[in-house]
Scaffold this motif. Structure first.
Motif, PDB file in Angstrom:
ATOM      1  N   THR A 169      39.928  39.067  49.130  1.00  0.00           N
ATOM      2  CA  THR A 169      40.805  39.491  48.028  1.00  0.00           C
ATOM      3  C   THR A 169      41.922  40.416  48.507  1.00  0.00           C
ATOM      4  O   THR A 169      43.034  40.382  47.979  1.00  0.00           O
ATOM      5  CB  THR A 169      39.997  40.224  46.940  1.00  0.00           C
ATOM      6  N   ASN A 198      43.939  36.596  38.200  1.00  0.00           N
ATOM      7  CA  ASN A 198      43.502  36.833  39.577  1.00  0.00           C
ATOM      8  C   ASN A 198      43.509  38.320  39.902  1.00  0.00           C
ATOM      9  O   ASN A 198      42.569  38.846  40.509  1.00  0.00           O
ATOM     10  CB  ASN A 198      44.420  36.102  40.560  1.00  0.00           C
ATOM     11  N   TYR A 233      30.387  41.327  39.200  1.00  0.00           N
ATOM     12  CA  TYR A 233      30.731  42.327  38.179  1.00  0.00           C
ATOM     13  C   TYR A 233      29.789  42.210  36.977  1.00  0.00           C
ATOM     14  O   TYR A 233      29.323  43.217  36.433  1.00  0.00           O
ATOM     15  CB  TYR A 233      32.187  42.148  37.743  1.00  0.00           C
ATOM     16  N   GLN A 285      35.035  32.329  31.290  1.00  0.00           N
ATOM     17  CA  GLN A 285      35.488  33.243  32.338  1.00  0.00           C
ATOM     18  C   GLN A 285      35.931  34.583  31.765  1.00  0.00           C
ATOM     19  O   GLN A 285      35.616  35.639  32.313  1.00  0.00           O
ATOM     20  CB  GLN A 285      36.639  32.609  33.122  1.00  0.00           C
ATOM     21  N   HIS A 327      40.518  40.267  38.875  1.00  0.00           N
ATOM     22  CA  HIS A 327      39.331  39.993  39.694  1.00  0.00           C
ATOM     23  C   HIS A 327      39.449  40.624  41.078  1.00  0.00           C
ATOM     24  O   HIS A 327      38.456  41.116  41.628  1.00  0.00           O
ATOM     25  CB  HIS A 327      39.088  38.485  39.763  1.00  0.00           C
ATOM     26  N   CYS A 387      33.827  37.359  42.294  1.00  0.00           N
ATOM     27  CA  CYS A 387      34.068  38.681  41.705  1.00  0.00           C
ATOM     28  C   CYS A 387      33.450  38.789  40.314  1.00  0.00           C
ATOM     29  O   CYS A 387      32.788  39.780  39.987  1.00  0.00           O
ATOM     30  CB  CYS A 387      35.562  38.959  41.627  1.00  0.00           C
ATOM     31  N   SER A 388      33.666  37.763  39.509  1.00  0.00           N
ATOM     32  CA  SER A 388      33.154  37.782  38.143  1.00  0.00           C
ATOM     33  C   SER A 388      31.629  37.869  38.124  1.00  0.00           C
ATOM     34  O   SER A 388      31.045  38.626  37.337  1.00  0.00           O
ATOM     35  CB  SER A 388      33.609  36.519  37.412  1.00  0.00           C
ATOM     36  N   VAL A 444      37.579  34.209  42.210  1.00  0.00           N
ATOM     37  CA  VAL A 444      37.306  34.781  40.884  1.00  0.00           C
ATOM     38  C   VAL A 444      35.850  34.562  40.478  1.00  0.00           C
ATOM     39  O   VAL A 444      35.250  35.416  39.808  1.00  0.00           O
ATOM     40  CB  VAL A 444      38.284  34.253  39.812  1.00  0.00           C
TER      41      VAL A 444
END
Length: 469
Positions: free
Chosen positions: A320, A332, A300, A414, A335, A296-297, A293
């Motif tokens: 993923t 999850n 992004y 988050q 993400h 990905c976060s 995560v």
């Protein structure tokens, strides 16, 4: 500097008021070693690492019910495996239940087994109730404290996460093993409920006792993030790095916090350097959900800032993709979807959405699947609409649920990626009414987190399209 207590044998656990139903001193010590590493967020090579300890624990006493409970509980709490799909994990849960059924366990141990079983069914609230029952009678049961803390985090129940520790905190005197870490656990709940001064005081007390407490470092990082104290945050991470960089289960996340300060400042190349040097290698080495995560976060957020991340999504997707059908946590899932969208894998995107939609129809006690219909699916669809260039549709999906997104879990920091998604969508809308949404959201954000460079950039962008006049 904290002194490491010797690992507790059968008698030591009994003396602590937490007797374990095994006659194996080795099993008791390995249980303690596993618990210690879980609390410290690190695989300690001198102890054999968590996997090594669990393997030794099973060999020392295959019928040790609490050995089964901690081993199975740790797999479940890692959220990387789905009981619905992973036969081996389902068998481990059943073995735990069967082992416990045939023994004369203490009421506390039976509650532990029951809690892990409830968690396996996706009934996180019931699991927390069981762990709280334990803590009322046994306030120094660290496994109950940690498991409940993590489960509350997944539920987005921030006050419960804080108060669960508040109720037991006075019992954790300095002579009890791992007591300094309770300060860090408590400080995180205080921070998530915006009690920043109290949280900072406790976290720094914990770090004075033990500078290698990576979780307390992480709480201080959050505090600076939530207050937009970028330079203070950067300085703190640089000074403390030697103490936490070897905490293999949390170092990646602390580097992620470091990168957030850089994104806040608009120092995108420096943030990408941290990603390439620390975050991606950790993801590829561990495959742990927290590393997933974080990766990905971060990518992004950078994309929303207009930064090209090149082919980096292609490195994340193989990790993923394996979890597309898991649906353990909606947090999850969102993400994973960022990765399939970023990598341009339409098939995986559709598979995730279709299987989540189908799973959300399942009857039963799984709290995540029950939440999917009202919150998880609209959130995931909003990510798809943003990727497809439909900002108005993003607003239609997200505005009604924006105050419910906390229910998918994660920290305030988050989940801010979803706040930013909504703001960017509002800024990209062509309709005047929706553009006024952008103005409202930005003024709200500025009031909550003053002096944020990222907010100031977004305010300037809004001003350029005549939203703030």
């Amino acid at each position: 500097m904290a002194v490491t207590a010797p690992l507790r044998d059968c008698q030591a656990w009994k003396d602590a008021g937490l007797p374990l139903s095994t006659t194996s001193n080795e099993a008791c010590k390995l249980f303690d070693a596993t618990l210690t590493q879980y609390v410290k967020w690190t695989n300690d090579k001198s102890l054999g690492g968590i996997e090594g300890c669990l393997s030794g624990l099973k060999a020392a006493d295959p019928n040790f019910a609490m050995g089964h409970a901690i081993a199975t509980g740790l797999v479940l709490i890692g959220t990387g495996s789905s009981v619905r799909l992973d036969r081996e994990l389902a068998l481990a849960v059943q073995a735990m239940v069967d082992t416990a059924r045939g023994q004369a366990l203490t009421p506390r141990e039976r509650l532990h087994v029951s809690a892990v079983e409830s968690f396996a069914k996706g009934n996180f609230p019931e699991a927390c109730e069981r762990w709280e029952q334990i803590l009322r009678d046994h306030p120094t049961d660290m496994l109950a404290l940690k498991f409940s803390h993590d489960a509350y985090f997944y539920l987005g129940q921030q006050q419960q996460m804080r108060d669960s520790v508040a109720r037991v905190y006075p019992f954790w005197t300095a002579d009890i093993p791992l007591s300094s870490y309770v300060k860090g656990i408590y400080s995180f709940g205080l921070m998530e409920t915006n009690l920043y001064d109290q949280a900072e005081k406790l976290a720094k007390e914990a770090l004075t006792l033990n500078p290698t407490d990576a979780w307390s470092v992480h709480t201080v990082a959050h505090i600076h993030e939530m207050r937009a104290e970028v330079q203070a945050g950067l300085g703190f991470m640089q000074r403390s790095e030697p103490h936490w960089k070897d905490s293999d289960m949390l170092a990646c996340h602390n580097y992620w916090h470091w990168a957030l300060y850089l994104i806040e400042e608009g120092e995108y190349e420096a943030a990408l350097s941290i990603y390439d040097t620390h975050i991606l290698p950790s993801l590829q080495g561990s495959g742990a959900m927290l590393d997933v995560v974080d990766s990905c976060s971060m990518l992004y957020r950078l994309q929303m800032e207009g930064v090209s991340v090149g082919e980096r999504w292609q490195d994340v997707l193989p990790v993923t993709q394996k979890h597309t059908r898991d649906h353990v946590l909606l947090f999850n899932d969102a993400h994973f979807l960022m990765a399939s969208l970023g990598a341009g894998d339409a098939g995986t995107t559709q598979e995730l959405l279709a299987t989540l939609r189908e799973a959300s129809k399942s009857p039963g006690e799984n709290c995540q699947l029950r939440l999917a219909r009202d919150v998880g699916l609209p959130l995931c669809q909003a990510l798809v609409e943003a990727h497809s260039g439909h900002p108005d549709r993003v607003l239609e999906l997200l505005l009604p649920i924006r105050y419910r997104i906390v229910e998918i879990g994660g920290s305030n920091a988050q989940r801010d990626v979803f706040n930013q998604l909504l703001i960017h969508a509002a800024l990209n809308c062509r309709e005047g009414a929706h553009r006024n949404v952008a103005r409202s959201l930005l003024l709200e954000r500025d009031a909550l987190k003053p002096n944020s460079p990222l907010t100031e950039r977004l305010l300037r962008r809004a001003s350029a399209v005549h939203l703030l006049q």
